[in-house]
Scaffold this motif. Sequence first.
Motif, PDB file in Angstrom:
ATOM      1  N   SER A  70      -7.396  -0.855   0.396  1.00  9.61           N
ATOM      2  CA  SER A  70      -6.727   0.460   1.009  1.00  9.61           C
ATOM      3  C   SER A  70      -6.784   0.113   2.571  1.00  9.61           C
ATOM      4  CB  SER A  70      -7.628   1.709   0.577  1.00  9.61           C
ATOM      5  OG  SER A  70      -8.975   1.680   1.309  1.00  9.61           O
ATOM      6  N   TRP A  98       0.962  -1.123  -0.059  1.00  7.32           N
ATOM      7  CA  TRP A  98       0.075  -0.067   0.061  1.00  7.32           C
ATOM      8  C   TRP A  98       1.040   1.203   0.170  1.00  7.32           C
ATOM      9  CZ3 TRP A  98      -0.962  -3.874   3.541  1.00  7.32           C
ATOM     10  CH2 TRP A  98      -2.124  -4.748   3.319  1.00  7.32           C
ATOM     11  N   HIS A 105      -3.249   3.580  -0.216  1.00  8.76           N
ATOM     12  CA  HIS A 105      -4.001   2.617  -1.446  1.00  8.76           C
ATOM     13  C   HIS A 105      -3.072   1.603  -1.857  1.00  8.76           C
ATOM     14  CE1 HIS A 105      -7.026   5.886  -1.968  1.00  8.76           C
ATOM     15  NE2 HIS A 105      -5.717   6.678  -1.676  1.00  8.76           N
TER      16      HIS A 105
END
Length: 635
Positions: free
Chosen positions: A294, A260, A274
């Motif tokens: 996310s 992420w 994200h």
Amino acid sequence: MTPRLSQHRLLAVALAALAVLIAVPATALTLKETPSLAGRVGVDLPPVGERVPEEPLVVDLVARGRQIGTPGGHIDTLIGRSRDVRLINVWGYARLVGYDEDLELRPDLLKDFIEEEGRVFTLVLRKGHKWSDGHPFTSEDIRFWYEDVALNGELQPSGLPQFMLAGGEPPLFEVIDETTVRFSWNAPNPLFKPELAKSRPPFIYRPAHYLKQFHARYGDMDKIAKLAEEKKLRSWAALFNKMDDMYDARNPDLPSLQPWVRLADDSERRFVLHRNPYYHRIDKAGQQLPYLDSVVMTVADGKIIPAKTQAGEADLQARNIGFSDITILKQGEKAGRFDTYLWPISKGSQISLLPNLTVADPVWREVMQDTRFRHALSLGIDRVMINKVLYLGFGTAGNDTVLSRSPLFRPEYRDLYAGFDPDRANELLDEMGLTERRGDGVRLLPDGRPLEIIVEATGESQEELDALELVGETWREIGVKLFSKPSQRDIMRERALSGLMVMAVWSGFENGIPTSEMTPEDFVPVRGDFLSWARWGNWYETDGQTGEKPEWGPAVRLIELYEAWLVSSSHEERTEIWHEILRIHAEETIHIGLVSEVRQPVVVKNLGNVPEEGIYGWDPGAHFGIHRMDEFYRK
């Protein structure tokens, strides 16, 4: 020019080449597009087959007792301060090599890691691997780090870190091809490989295509100077180091290899991380990881995080909650629709008393360095009672040492001089000549002062203060008076270094589950920030410029063993060294641990693949990282 290869190296390279031939390429799997990314394909993203490496890391979840998940969704978690956003790079745990749940090091970002004689390391990247912005991840990114960052005196004025030196010398660095580099030392370097797998790794690679614009060798100096001025920085090096933010997650423009990434710098209270569309891992169903789209981190006052977690405001929470919160969390499970798992904490001891063996006071030093005194203090503690009162019996009474999960564990390391035996403790103190007592039963030191031990604490943990009260109760039976003194971390370190501290309370060894391949640094006096021997550690750390040269026999031997480990070249040799270090700690009771394997509550709400029984710690656990948070999915 590449040096001529030895027969041993030729064989290693040939085997690596064979591995390439028999590896399963991404095209052998039917890749599935991630639903949340499908709308971007052809707009700002290529299809998944062009995003993952030609030979991605294929994870076999079923073989590890887990489920193939469904991509999508997000998780909410709470953090106590905005800088804790950096934990996303800890929990994501994408490393060149990383630990699995059996504490074995495996290639991760790397396709292969070839080690020869413990001193020559060939790193093979995955062909077609890309940064989060889609730019190729190649050997140039490692070359750039080594030659243009690590060796640059303006960026790294202290020089190469210890893990990049063997026998005090740097490596020979070679770029073999676009996906292969080699580091070679003349002597073994057992620090190198495990360093790459740490919770906060050194990141021996950088996104060169992005960072070169801020580097004096490659960038436009006029633009660099202007940008540095705008950011109120004094030099190009200060600007570069600010933009080179691989760990802290404060630069949303910096490309990443983690699952992420932060894409916007728009808040200090709520962070949305994200999914990396170019992440290198896929499952056997052809789905690209991570499963979760996310991770949302919301800043909250640490004191109310347990209550907010009980109210169901977190989907995954361990940070800022502790053992004392288990009861209210269990009570709130039904209403909050979550489960509370209890993972053993991987520290050598939840709470440890640290006698300062380098205390400046000559009387206290003689007493502290007498093995009988430390044995007496340890035998004068009722650990079973402390375990019941503070941890409801869930912990394990014993010394501050390696835990049962470590392959180095032996019961005697945990149990030696750790039973409650006040009669034997009194005998030992009498043998030392500490037979005089004042009216209230407190023994007297050789100079007539009362045997009153001031134990300094950070004041951050009520649990530690409660434990000290319980220790004080049983120490009274052996004629020792305990006073606790709340302080601050920095002040405690300064007092230890100056020799003013007599004893401290702290958590135990950070890594209670080491293997022989992990450095024994925490168990030997080689660092000045360890409260039990700060002056010796400072002497070693500064090459004798400051601090105090150790002359106490066990400390001298521990340093000899550490230096032998640094030049060791075999697993067997490192194992033997580790066991002697652990024997010395057990026989000398250098730390007085209380209770270990205390449980960390881990709140899980509607998530799959989170193990009910895990380990919770910093190194080598990376909190959730070793359990592969990229495999967690929404149920």
